[in-house]
Design an enzyme around this catalytic site. Structure first.
Site, PDB file in Angstrom:
ATOM      1  N   HIS A  58       0.827  -1.211   0.000  1.00 11.61           N
ATOM      2  CA  HIS A  58       0.000   0.000   0.000  1.00 11.61           C
ATOM      3  C   HIS A  58       0.860   1.261   0.000  1.00 11.61           C
ATOM      4  CE1 HIS A  58      -3.236  -2.736   0.783  1.00 11.61           C
ATOM      5  NE2 HIS A  58      -2.753  -3.079   1.975  1.00 11.61           N
ATOM      6  N   HIS A 225      -7.119  -4.865  -1.258  1.00  7.85           N
ATOM      7  CA  HIS A 225      -6.447  -6.174  -1.277  1.00  7.85           C
ATOM      8  C   HIS A 225      -7.006  -7.037  -2.402  1.00  7.85           C
ATOM      9  CE1 HIS A 225      -6.149  -5.124   3.176  1.00  7.85           C
ATOM     10  NE2 HIS A 225      -4.915  -5.039   2.706  1.00  7.85           N
TER      11      HIS A 225
END
Length: 590
Positions: A58, A225
Site C-alpha cells: 500500500h 487487497h
C-alpha cells in the site's frame, strides 16, 4: 488483464528491500529487518508515540508516513498480509515512552487481532503501563453497506492516512494520550471513502488473477487487497457522470445502508477532500479527477476547506483512485473538536516522504481562461474568393476523409505504439472531429476554399497539437496562400491547375520547416509523392502516395518519431509509419 510484470530481485525479499530503500531516502528512520519495523531514530519519548501498520503493498502507507510530525513507527507484514503479534510487540517496545502509545489500524480482521494481541501482551507484562497503550480501528469504506458489513463494519481505506496526520500533529504538540486518542477517534468516525478501478492489481510472485475487467468496464467499491467491488459499469462513464455517483455513496443520508456521515445538505457542510491514486493512475488523470470532484461538490453546495491529491495508499499497481471526505465539525457542535483545530493539525508540517505537499487554505475558484480561437472565430482571408466547382461534393469528400481517419484511429494508434509514442491515431482523430464539427456548424462550406483551408489549419494547430498538428497546420496555411497566389487575387473556381500550383507551393513552404525528405519514413513521404504525381491526375497521385506510405515499412527512419526507435524492432515488425498511414488514409478517402 492486470499488469503482471515487476522489477525486483526476489518476491520473497521485496518488502525488506523496499523498506531498506525507504530508510536510505529518510535518514530519520531506523529499520529492524527481522520484524519489518521502521521507526524514528530521534524519537522524543516525552510525547505520545503513534504506531500503525498492516500488510505491505500500500506504499507509501504505512512506513512512508513515519517521521517527525506524523507516525513514530510502522510494522509491516508481507504483501497484503498482516504482521505477526511478535513483530507488532517489537514495534511497541521500540517506541516505548513516558506519555503512552496509540495504535492505529485499518479495519481488517488480521490487523485487529495481531495488533490487538500484541497490545494486550504488553499490558499484561507491563502492569504499571497498562493504561499507556490505546487502540483505534479505522473503517471508512462506504461501498459495503450496513447489512452486508454486519458486525464486521466498514473496511479501512485511504481515509486512515488523514487520521495518521491529524493525530501525529497533535502528538507532536505534546498533547496527552487521551487527547490524541479522542481527536483521532472523532476524525475516524467522520470519514467516508469510495474507490474505483479500471482493473485489479497483481501481487509479485503469484499466479495471474482468475478474473479481470473487460476493456470497457470499471469497478466501484473494490478493496485495496483485490477484493471485488459492489458494482461494475460499462461503458466507462466520463468523470462528469462518475464523480457524482461516487459522491452519492459518501454524502447521501437517504441511503439507510450507506448514510454513515451526518451531512445536512443545507449549504453549510464543510469537508476535507482526499483524492488518492491507488497506484496505477497517471498524474494527468488524477488532476482531472480533482477538478471534477471540486466542481461537483460546488454544485452540491458542499464547501471544500482543504483539497489533497496524490499517492497516499495504494493497492500495488492498481489503475484506479479513491475519494475520501472528512465531514468537518460545525461551530455549534460543542462535543466535537473545533474545525480550526482540525485544519491546523492537517496543515502542520510533516517530515515524511509519503505526505504530499498541501495548501494550508481552501482551494480558490480558478479564473476562467480565454477560450482558444476555433475555426469559426478565425478571420477570413481578405482578397478574392476561390470556390470549389461543386461545394457539396467538396464537403462530401472532406467528410469522407474525416470519417476514414476516425475509423482508422485504433490501427494507427497500434502502429504508433510500435513505431512512435502511441498518440498519432488520437491526434489525427481529434483533428478530423474538429473539421466535422466546423462543417456541421457551416463554418466550412466549400464556397471560400482559402478561408476553409485556413480554418482547417487552425484546427490542426489547436485540436491536434504536437509535431503532426504543426506540420499539418503549416502545410494547410501554405496551401491557402498558394491558392490565393495561383488565382492572382481574382475570384476564381478551383481547377486542377490551381490545386497543382498551390500544392507545390505548400510543399516548398513545408520544406523550410522540416528536414524530412523522401524517403524518410515520415508523413512527408506520401505527401511529397502525391504532390509530385498530381499533374498526372488525382487517381495516379493517390496511387503514388499509397505506394510511398506502404514503402515506409522498409525505409530506415531518418526523421520523425521512428528515428528514436530501435531499427531492429521496426525491421522485425514491418509496421508502416503511422503519420504516413494517416496521409494515405486521407487521400484515399478524398
Amino acid at each position: 488483464m492486470a499488469l503482471q510484470k515487476h522489477l525486483l530481485n526476489d518476491a520473497d525479499t521485496l518488502v525488506v528491500d523496499s523498506l531498506t530503500g525507504l530508510c536510505a531516502v529518510n535518514n530519520q528512520l531506523t529499520f529492524d529487518p527481522p520484524n519489518k519495523v521502521v521507526y524514528r531514530s530521534n524519537l522524543d519519548r516525552s510525547k505520545v508515540a503513534l504506531i500503525c501498520g498492516g500488510g505491505s503493498g500500500h506504499e507509501p502507507s504505512h512506513a512512508g508516513f513515519v517521521g517527525e510530525g506524523m507516525l513514530s513507527a510502522a510494522v509491516c507484514g508481507n504483501v497484503f498480509a498482516s504482521p505477526t503479534p511478535t513483530q507488532v510487540r517489537r514495534g511497541i517496545d521500540l517506541v516505548e515512552n513516558d506519555a503512552g502509545t496509540l495504535i492505529l489500524v485499518k479495519n481488517y480482521t488480521g490487523d485487529i487481532l495481531n495488533f490487538g494481541l500484541a497490545a494486550e501482551q504488553y499490558a499484561a507484562e507491563q502492569a504499571g503501563k497498562s493504561d499507556k497503550v490505546k487502540f483505534i480501528v479505522v473503517g471508512d469504506d462506504v461501498a459495503v453497506g450496513r447489512t452486508q458489513g454486519g458486525m464486521v463494519g466498514r473496511r479501512g481505506l485511504a481515509g486512515v492516512v488523514l487520521v495518521y496526520k491529524i493525530a501525529g500533529a497533535l502528538a507532536a504538540q505534546g498533547a496527552s494520550l487521551d487527547e490524541v486518542f479522542n481527536v483521532a477517534q472523532w476524525v475516524a468516525g467522520r470519514i467516508g471513502t469510495i474507490g474505483v478501478g479500471l482493473e485489479h492489481c497483481h501481487v509479485p510472485g503469484t499466479a495471474a488473477p482468475a478474473s479481470s475487467l473487460s476493456p470497457t468496464e470499471i469497478e466501484i467499491g473494490l478493496g485495496i487487497h483485490n477484493e471485488s467491488g459492489n458494482k461494475r459499469l460499462s461503458p466507462i462513464p466520463p468523470l462528469s457522470e462518475l464523480i457524482p455517483l461516487l459522491l452519492d455513496y459518501i454524502t447521501l443520508t437517504t441511503d439507510a445502508e450507506r448514510g454513515f456521515l451526518p451531512f445536512k445538505h443545507d449549504g453549510k457542510d464543510e469537508v476535507v477532500v482526499l483524492v488518492n491514486n491507488l497506484g496505477g493512475m497517471s498524474e494527468l488523470e488524477i488532476g482531472g479527477v480533482v477538478r471534477a470532484t471540486r466542481e461537483e461538490l460546488s454544485q452540491r453546495q458542499i464547501g471544500v476547506s482543504r483539497m489533497l491529491a496524490g499517492t497516499f495508499m495504494t493497492s500495488l499497481n492498481m489503475p484506479g483512485f479513491s475519494l475520501s471526505l472528512v465531514l468537518l465539525p460545525r461551530a455549534d457542535d460543542t462535543a466535537a473538536p473545533k474545525q480550526s483545530n482540525i485544519l491546523s493539525l492537517l496543515d502542520a508540517p510533516a517530515q515524511t516522504p509519503g505526505w504530499k505537499w498541501t495548501a494550508a487554505a481552501p482551494p480558490i475558484t480558478p479564473t476562467p481562461l480565454a477560450p482558444v480561437a476555433t475555426a469559426s472565430a478565425v478571420k477570413r482571408a481578405s482578397g478574392a474568393q476561390v470556390a470549389a466547382p461543386d461545394p457539396a461534393a467538396f464537403l462530401d469528400a472532406l467528410q469522407r476523409a474525416c470519417k476514414a481517419l476516425v475509423a482508422a484511429e485504433s490501427e494507427i494508434t497500434r502502429m504508433d505504439t510500435i513505431a512512435g509514442d502511441g498518440d498519432c491515431g488520437l491526434t489525427l482523430k481529434a483533428g478530423a472531429q474538429g473539421v466535422m464539427k466546423e462543417i456541421d456548424a457551416q463554418n466550412i462550406t466549400g464556397k471560400d476554399l482559402v478561408g476553409d483551408i485556413v480554418a482547417i489549419a487552425k484546427i490542426a494547430q489547436n485540436d491536434m497539437g504536437g509535431t503532426s498538428g504543426a506540420l499539418y497546420s503549416i502545410f494547410f496555411s501554405a496551401l491557402a496562400q498558394g491558392l490565393q497566389a495561383a488565382a492572382g487575387g481574382k475570384p476564381a473556381t478551383a481547377s486542377p491547375e490551381l490545386w497543382g500550383e498551390a500544392l507545390v507551393a505548400a510543399r516548398t513552404k513545408l520544406y523550410t520547416y522540416t528536414r524530412a525528405r523522401p524517403p524518410s519514413r515520415t508523413l512527408v513521404d506520401p505527401l511529397a509523392a502525391f504532390v509530385d504525381a498530381y499533374s498526372g491526375g488525382l487517381a495516379g497521385a493517390v496511387k503514388a502516395a499509397t505506394a510511398a506510405a506502404e514503402h515506409t515499412r522498409d525505409v530506415d527512419a531518418k526523421a520523425g518519431r521512428s528515428a528514436y526507435v530501435d531499427a531492429e524492432v521496426l525491421s522485425r515488425e514491418k509496421v508502416p509509419d503511422p503519420g504516413a498511414w494517416g496521409v494515405k488514409t486521407i487521400l484515399e478517402a478524398l
